[in-house]
Design a protein around this motif. Sequence first.
Motif, short mmCIF file in Angstrom:
data_model
loop_
_atom_site.label_atom_id
_atom_site.label_comp_id
_atom_site.label_asym_id
_atom_site.label_seq_id
_atom_site.Cartn_x
_atom_site.Cartn_y
_atom_site.Cartn_z
N UNK A 204 -15.42 -1.29 -0.30
CA UNK A 204 -15.50 -1.13 1.15
C UNK A 204 -14.68 0.10 1.53
N UNK A 205 -15.04 0.71 2.62
CA UNK A 205 -14.31 1.89 3.08
C UNK A 205 -14.18 1.82 4.60
N UNK B 47 -8.65 -1.29 10.36
CA UNK B 47 -8.35 -1.03 8.95
C UNK B 47 -7.53 -2.19 8.38
N UNK B 48 -6.49 -2.59 9.11
CA UNK B 48 -5.64 -3.69 8.65
C UNK B 48 -6.44 -4.98 8.52
N UNK C 49 -10.53 -8.49 2.93
CA UNK C 49 -10.94 -8.16 1.57
C UNK C 49 -9.85 -8.46 0.54
N UNK C 50 -8.64 -8.75 1.04
CA UNK C 50 -7.48 -8.99 0.18
C UNK C 50 -7.21 -7.80 -0.75
N UNK D 43 -1.59 -0.38 2.40
CA UNK D 43 -0.87 -1.28 3.27
C UNK D 43 0.50 -0.70 3.63
N UNK D 44 1.07 0.07 2.73
CA UNK D 44 2.36 0.73 3.00
C UNK D 44 2.20 1.80 4.09
N UNK D 45 1.11 2.54 4.05
CA UNK D 45 0.85 3.53 5.11
C UNK D 45 0.80 2.85 6.46
#
Length: 137
Positions: free
Chosen positions: A12-13, A23-24, A30-31, A49-51
């Motif tokens: 996925x994108x 996005x989150x 999608x885990x 997730x860090x971004x």
Amino acid sequence: MKVRDVMSSNVESCSNQDSLQAVASKMESLNVGAIPVVENGQVVGMITDRDLALRGIGHNGNGHASQVMSNNIVTIDADANLQEASSLMAQHQIRRLPVVENGNLVGMLSLGDLAVQDQSDESAGEALSQISQNDVQ
């Protein structure tokens, strides 16, 4: 063995105009901890997730993907061999590689994908060792 043999192909994108919340939400459903940013089939960025946690907070969660994504993305061709993939991961200290064919996203290769392959166990171990070693320096 080639990258296409072990990559995840159902990737996925998001687009660079997707909201950070979208996005989150996609990452959560999608885990996954990272999602490529794609425009016209080509990878233009990557969001982890860090971004979202570090840069997204600066935008109060109201920004767009383009504001928090990493731009200088390393990709690998689907027909590359696994040794080349692990070397790229080690060299660039990354755990995920978008896989492209004719410039278009066709899959994702993770360090975990390399680790489960008998032929690449050593390569994955070397890559992880170099990534981890550089993380603590």
